[in-house]
Design a protein around this motif. Structure first.
Motif, PDB file in Angstrom:
ATOM      1  N   ARG A  29       1.630 -32.691  75.530  1.00  0.00           N
ATOM      2  CA  ARG A  29       1.116 -33.713  76.231  1.00  0.00           C
ATOM      3  C   ARG A  29       0.121 -33.702  77.233  1.00  0.00           C
ATOM      4  O   ARG A  29       0.391 -32.846  78.013  1.00  0.00           O
ATOM      5  CB  ARG A  29       2.200 -34.723  76.684  1.00  0.00           C
ATOM      6  N   ALA A  30      -1.107 -34.354  77.292  1.00  0.00           N
ATOM      7  CA  ALA A  30      -2.076 -34.004  78.143  1.00  0.00           C
ATOM      8  C   ALA A  30      -1.505 -34.143  79.629  1.00  0.00           C
ATOM      9  O   ALA A  30      -1.757 -33.567  80.436  1.00  0.00           O
ATOM     10  CB  ALA A  30      -3.355 -35.128  77.903  1.00  0.00           C
ATOM     11  N   ALA A  31      -0.700 -35.256  79.781  1.00  0.00           N
ATOM     12  CA  ALA A  31       0.015 -35.616  80.983  1.00  0.00           C
ATOM     13  C   ALA A  31       0.975 -34.311  81.600  1.00  0.00           C
ATOM     14  O   ALA A  31       1.117 -34.003  82.841  1.00  0.00           O
ATOM     15  CB  ALA A  31       0.853 -36.872  81.114  1.00  0.00           C
ATOM     16  N   ASP A  32       1.394 -33.658  80.565  1.00  0.00           N
ATOM     17  CA  ASP A  32       2.455 -32.509  80.964  1.00  0.00           C
ATOM     18  C   ASP A  32       1.781 -31.133  81.133  1.00  0.00           C
ATOM     19  O   ASP A  32       2.202 -30.251  81.691  1.00  0.00           O
ATOM     20  CB  ASP A  32       3.426 -32.146  79.835  1.00  0.00           C
ATOM     21  N   ILE A  33       0.486 -31.017  80.814  1.00  0.00           N
ATOM     22  CA  ILE A  33      -0.111 -29.722  80.810  1.00  0.00           C
ATOM     23  C   ILE A  33      -0.288 -29.264  82.090  1.00  0.00           C
ATOM     24  O   ILE A  33      -0.256 -27.847  82.430  1.00  0.00           O
ATOM     25  CB  ILE A  33      -1.657 -29.764  80.104  1.00  0.00           C
ATOM     26  N   PRO A  34      -0.616 -30.276  83.395  1.00  0.00           N
ATOM     27  CA  PRO A  34      -0.675 -29.534  84.482  1.00  0.00           C
ATOM     28  C   PRO A  34       0.511 -28.774  84.792  1.00  0.00           C
ATOM     29  O   PRO A  34       0.496 -27.799  85.628  1.00  0.00           O
ATOM     30  CB  PRO A  34      -0.803 -30.570  85.533  1.00  0.00           C
ATOM     31  N   GLU A  35       1.664 -29.385  84.620  1.00  0.00           N
ATOM     32  CA  GLU A  35       2.998 -28.680  85.134  1.00  0.00           C
ATOM     33  C   GLU A  35       3.353 -27.581  83.993  1.00  0.00           C
ATOM     34  O   GLU A  35       3.532 -26.612  84.662  1.00  0.00           O
ATOM     35  CB  GLU A  35       4.190 -29.819  84.834  1.00  0.00           C
TER      36      GLU A  35
ATOM     37  N   GLN B 253      -5.299 -36.164  85.226  1.00  0.00           N
ATOM     38  CA  GLN B 253      -3.977 -35.829  84.869  1.00  0.00           C
ATOM     39  C   GLN B 253      -3.338 -34.864  85.998  1.00  0.00           C
ATOM     40  O   GLN B 253      -2.362 -34.916  86.183  1.00  0.00           O
ATOM     41  CB  GLN B 253      -3.773 -35.116  83.583  1.00  0.00           C
ATOM     42  N   VAL B 254      -4.437 -33.825  86.377  1.00  0.00           N
ATOM     43  CA  VAL B 254      -3.973 -32.946  87.413  1.00  0.00           C
ATOM     44  C   VAL B 254      -3.493 -33.535  88.598  1.00  0.00           C
ATOM     45  O   VAL B 254      -2.662 -33.166  89.445  1.00  0.00           O
ATOM     46  CB  VAL B 254      -5.209 -31.790  87.438  1.00  0.00           C
ATOM     47  N   ARG B 255      -4.510 -34.603  89.004  1.00  0.00           N
ATOM     48  CA  ARG B 255      -4.405 -35.129  90.227  1.00  0.00           C
ATOM     49  C   ARG B 255      -3.105 -36.040  90.259  1.00  0.00           C
ATOM     50  O   ARG B 255      -2.444 -36.100  91.423  1.00  0.00           O
ATOM     51  CB  ARG B 255      -5.604 -36.162  90.646  1.00  0.00           C
ATOM     52  N   GLU B 256      -2.554 -36.693  89.353  1.00  0.00           N
ATOM     53  CA  GLU B 256      -1.778 -37.444  89.079  1.00  0.00           C
ATOM     54  C   GLU B 256      -0.121 -36.566  89.171  1.00  0.00           C
ATOM     55  O   GLU B 256       0.769 -37.019  89.733  1.00  0.00           O
ATOM     56  CB  GLU B 256      -1.624 -38.198  87.791  1.00  0.00           C
ATOM     57  N   ALA B 257      -0.139 -35.368  88.745  1.00  0.00           N
ATOM     58  CA  ALA B 257       0.799 -34.435  88.592  1.00  0.00           C
ATOM     59  C   ALA B 257       0.939 -33.815  90.229  1.00  0.00           C
ATOM     60  O   ALA B 257       1.971 -33.345  90.422  1.00  0.00           O
ATOM     61  CB  ALA B 257       0.549 -33.307  87.545  1.00  0.00           C
ATOM     62  N   GLY B 258      -0.069 -33.799  90.877  1.00  0.00           N
ATOM     63  CA  GLY B 258       0.073 -33.310  92.206  1.00  0.00           C
ATOM     64  C   GLY B 258       0.112 -31.983  92.393  1.00  0.00           C
ATOM     65  O   GLY B 258       0.495 -31.352  93.235  1.00  0.00           O
TER      66      GLY B 258
ATOM     67  N   ALA C 241      -0.611 -52.767  89.704  1.00  0.00           N
ATOM     68  CA  ALA C 241       0.116 -52.034  88.666  1.00  0.00           C
ATOM     69  C   ALA C 241      -0.823 -50.893  87.883  1.00  0.00           C
ATOM     70  O   ALA C 241      -1.947 -51.010  88.166  1.00  0.00           O
ATOM     71  CB  ALA C 241       0.477 -53.056  87.247  1.00  0.00           C
ATOM     72  N   THR C 242      -0.011 -49.874  87.764  1.00  0.00           N
ATOM     73  CA  THR C 242      -0.989 -48.620  87.169  1.00  0.00           C
ATOM     74  C   THR C 242      -0.115 -47.884  86.540  1.00  0.00           C
ATOM     75  O   THR C 242       1.259 -47.657  86.453  1.00  0.00           O
ATOM     76  CB  THR C 242      -1.316 -47.660  88.296  1.00  0.00           C
ATOM     77  N   GLU C 243      -0.640 -46.859  85.529  1.00  0.00           N
ATOM     78  CA  GLU C 243      -0.058 -45.780  85.012  1.00  0.00           C
ATOM     79  C   GLU C 243      -0.138 -44.349  85.690  1.00  0.00           C
ATOM     80  O   GLU C 243       0.200 -43.466  85.502  1.00  0.00           O
ATOM     81  CB  GLU C 243      -0.422 -45.457  83.365  1.00  0.00           C
ATOM     82  N   PHE C 244      -0.804 -44.724  86.977  1.00  0.00           N
ATOM     83  CA  PHE C 244      -1.169 -43.526  87.746  1.00  0.00           C
ATOM     84  C   PHE C 244      -0.695 -43.807  89.269  1.00  0.00           C
ATOM     85  O   PHE C 244      -1.489 -43.946  89.815  1.00  0.00           O
ATOM     86  CB  PHE C 244      -2.611 -43.299  87.775  1.00  0.00           C
ATOM     87  N   PRO C 245       0.720 -43.801  89.530  1.00  0.00           N
ATOM     88  CA  PRO C 245       1.124 -44.181  90.984  1.00  0.00           C
ATOM     89  C   PRO C 245       0.856 -43.116  91.870  1.00  0.00           C
ATOM     90  O   PRO C 245       0.669 -43.797  92.886  1.00  0.00           O
ATOM     91  CB  PRO C 245       2.688 -44.102  90.519  1.00  0.00           C
ATOM     92  N   ASN C 246       0.696 -41.987  91.488  1.00  0.00           N
ATOM     93  CA  ASN C 246       0.528 -41.042  92.621  1.00  0.00           C
ATOM     94  C   ASN C 246      -1.080 -41.208  93.030  1.00  0.00           C
ATOM     95  O   ASN C 246      -1.138 -40.859  94.283  1.00  0.00           O
ATOM     96  CB  ASN C 246       0.747 -39.424  92.155  1.00  0.00           C
TER      97      ASN C 246
ATOM     98  N   VAL D 137     -11.610 -45.259  92.193  1.00  0.00           N
ATOM     99  CA  VAL D 137     -10.844 -44.552  92.650  1.00  0.00           C
ATOM    100  C   VAL D 137     -10.857 -43.124  92.304  1.00  0.00           C
ATOM    101  O   VAL D 137     -10.721 -42.362  93.193  1.00  0.00           O
ATOM    102  CB  VAL D 137      -9.252 -44.694  91.926  1.00  0.00           C
ATOM    103  N   LEU D 138     -11.366 -42.602  91.083  1.00  0.00           N
ATOM    104  CA  LEU D 138     -11.658 -41.291  90.731  1.00  0.00           C
ATOM    105  C   LEU D 138     -12.370 -41.298  89.512  1.00  0.00           C
ATOM    106  O   LEU D 138     -12.527 -42.162  88.513  1.00  0.00           O
ATOM    107  CB  LEU D 138     -10.489 -40.803  90.312  1.00  0.00           C
ATOM    108  N   GLN D 139     -13.623 -40.303  89.608  1.00  0.00           N
ATOM    109  CA  GLN D 139     -14.204 -39.834  88.352  1.00  0.00           C
ATOM    110  C   GLN D 139     -13.492 -38.859  87.610  1.00  0.00           C
ATOM    111  O   GLN D 139     -13.258 -37.543  88.281  1.00  0.00           O
ATOM    112  CB  GLN D 139     -15.696 -39.522  88.689  1.00  0.00           C
ATOM    113  N   SER D 140     -13.432 -38.795  86.444  1.00  0.00           N
ATOM    114  CA  SER D 140     -12.700 -37.769  85.641  1.00  0.00           C
ATOM    115  C   SER D 140     -13.336 -37.395  84.458  1.00  0.00           C
ATOM    116  O   SER D 140     -14.017 -37.934  83.987  1.00  0.00           O
ATOM    117  CB  SER D 140     -11.063 -38.241  85.504  1.00  0.00           C
ATOM    118  N   SER D 141     -13.003 -36.063  83.954  1.00  0.00           N
ATOM    119  CA  SER D 141     -13.206 -35.294  82.741  1.00  0.00           C
ATOM    120  C   SER D 141     -12.430 -34.343  82.588  1.00  0.00           C
ATOM    121  O   SER D 141     -11.549 -33.958  83.490  1.00  0.00           O
ATOM    122  CB  SER D 141     -14.885 -34.785  82.918  1.00  0.00           C
ATOM    123  N   VAL D 142     -12.745 -33.948  81.175  1.00  0.00           N
ATOM    124  CA  VAL D 142     -11.579 -32.696  80.758  1.00  0.00           C
ATOM    125  C   VAL D 142     -12.209 -31.427  81.350  1.00  0.00           C
ATOM    126  O   VAL D 142     -13.504 -31.223  81.352  1.00  0.00           O
ATOM    127  CB  VAL D 142     -11.547 -32.808  79.294  1.00  0.00           C
ATOM    128  N   ARG D 143     -11.226 -30.483  81.723  1.00  0.00           N
ATOM    129  CA  ARG D 143     -11.606 -29.564  82.621  1.00  0.00           C
ATOM    130  C   ARG D 143     -10.802 -28.204  82.042  1.00  0.00           C
ATOM    131  O   ARG D 143      -9.703 -28.524  81.377  1.00  0.00           O
ATOM    132  CB  ARG D 143     -11.519 -29.536  84.149  1.00  0.00           C
TER     133      ARG D 143
END
Length: 282
Positions: free
Chosen positions: A49-55, A71-76, A115-120, A175-181
């Motif tokens: 999952r894209a959200a799991d890749i940083p971890e 996704q990386v910023r959200e994972a911290g 409300a958000t899917e990106f709480p961090n 809040v943030l500009q994002s792209s795939v890296r």
């Protein structure tokens, strides 16, 4: 070496296509499998999952990962941003109902709920702004929450803003500009194989929007031809057996091809051939 790529969604196909164009052809592994081998026996693709890749990358399950900056910023996690892969561009924005005149700035959310899917990411954003809010984490339909009294506003992804407008929401702040890296851990970023993969992906991106021009030209017109060509450095010039003409090769921006061909013809060039470039190693 393991490369983690999104297993589905809007980032999956462009990620796999980029690997293919870079020469890392997948030789097995269906989309629903966890792994796929590539033509390089030392490189394996790991689907996640894209959200799991940083971890995955941070924990060592993968050596590099292809996923969004959001996704990386959200994972911290602390990863090295090796290269912007130039797709999946979007923005995380703070938005509120367009008919709510009481919310026109970030400060107006003080004491409210978002409300958000990106709480961090959202939490850090408001902390940096010095604004206290209650964050409601949701897993979908974020745009509806202000209209059913769950939140005063949202932080969500947008590409064109169409979905926000359809849901009568207005952007208050970015809040943030994002792209795939392409991301790696600090201890693997300089590894030879990681650098090879980075260079291969970069060669595909360098070739985009460029074209290879080949033409014949009288030798006496060569200086004029060189003046016309807006290419990368000087053109390559080769003698043509049995002819007084020379062959000229150059790389030019696609946007300049139409005008360049007309100018080349005007100074005596002929038999102009334009081809696409698959990869360009600079």
């Amino acid at each position: 070496m393991r490369i983690a790529v999104p297993n589905k969604g809007r980032l999956h196909d462009p990620s796999v296509e980029l690997l293919e164009r870079a020469g890392l052809h997948l030789v097995d592994g269906a989309d629903r499998q966890l792994y796929a081998q590539t033509v390089d026996p030392d490189v394996t693709v790991l689907y996640a999952r894209a959200a799991d890749i940083p971890e995955y990358v941070a924990d060592g399950a993968a050596d590099v990962g292809i996923t969004g900056l959001d996704q990386v910023r959200e994972a911290g996690v602390d990863l090295v941003d090796l290269r912007d892969l130039d797709f999946g561009r979007c923005r995380l924005v703070l938005a509120a109902p367009e008919d709510d005149d009481s919310v026109t700035s970030v400060a107006d959310f003080e004491g409210g709920r978002v409300a958000t899917e990106f709480p961090n990411i959202t939490r850090r954003f408001f902390e940096e702004q010095g604004v206290e809010v209650d964050i409601a984490e949701v897993s979908g339909a974020t745009e509806l929450t202000p209209h059913v009294d769950i939140a005063d506003g949202i932080v969500d992804i947008t590409s064109t803003g169409t979905t926000l407008r359809m849901n009568r929401l207005e952007i208050v702040a970015e809040v943030l500009q994002s792209s795939v890296r392409l991301f790696a851990r600090e201890d693997t970023a300089d590894a030879e194989k990681v650098q090879q993969v980075d260079m291969a992906l970069g060669s595909v991106l360098s070739a985009e929007d460029k074209r290879y021009l080949m033409m014949n030209a009288p030798e006496e017109a060569l200086d004029d031809v060189k003046e016309v060509l807006p290419g990368m450095g000087g053109p390559t010039v080769m003698d043509i057996a049995g002819s007084d003409d020379v062959a000229v090769h150059a790389v030019v921006e696609e946007s300049a091809v139409f005008e360049t061909i007309n100018d080349l013809k005007s100074v005596g060039a002929s038999d102009v051939l334009v081809t696409e470039i698959e990869r360009l190693v600079e």
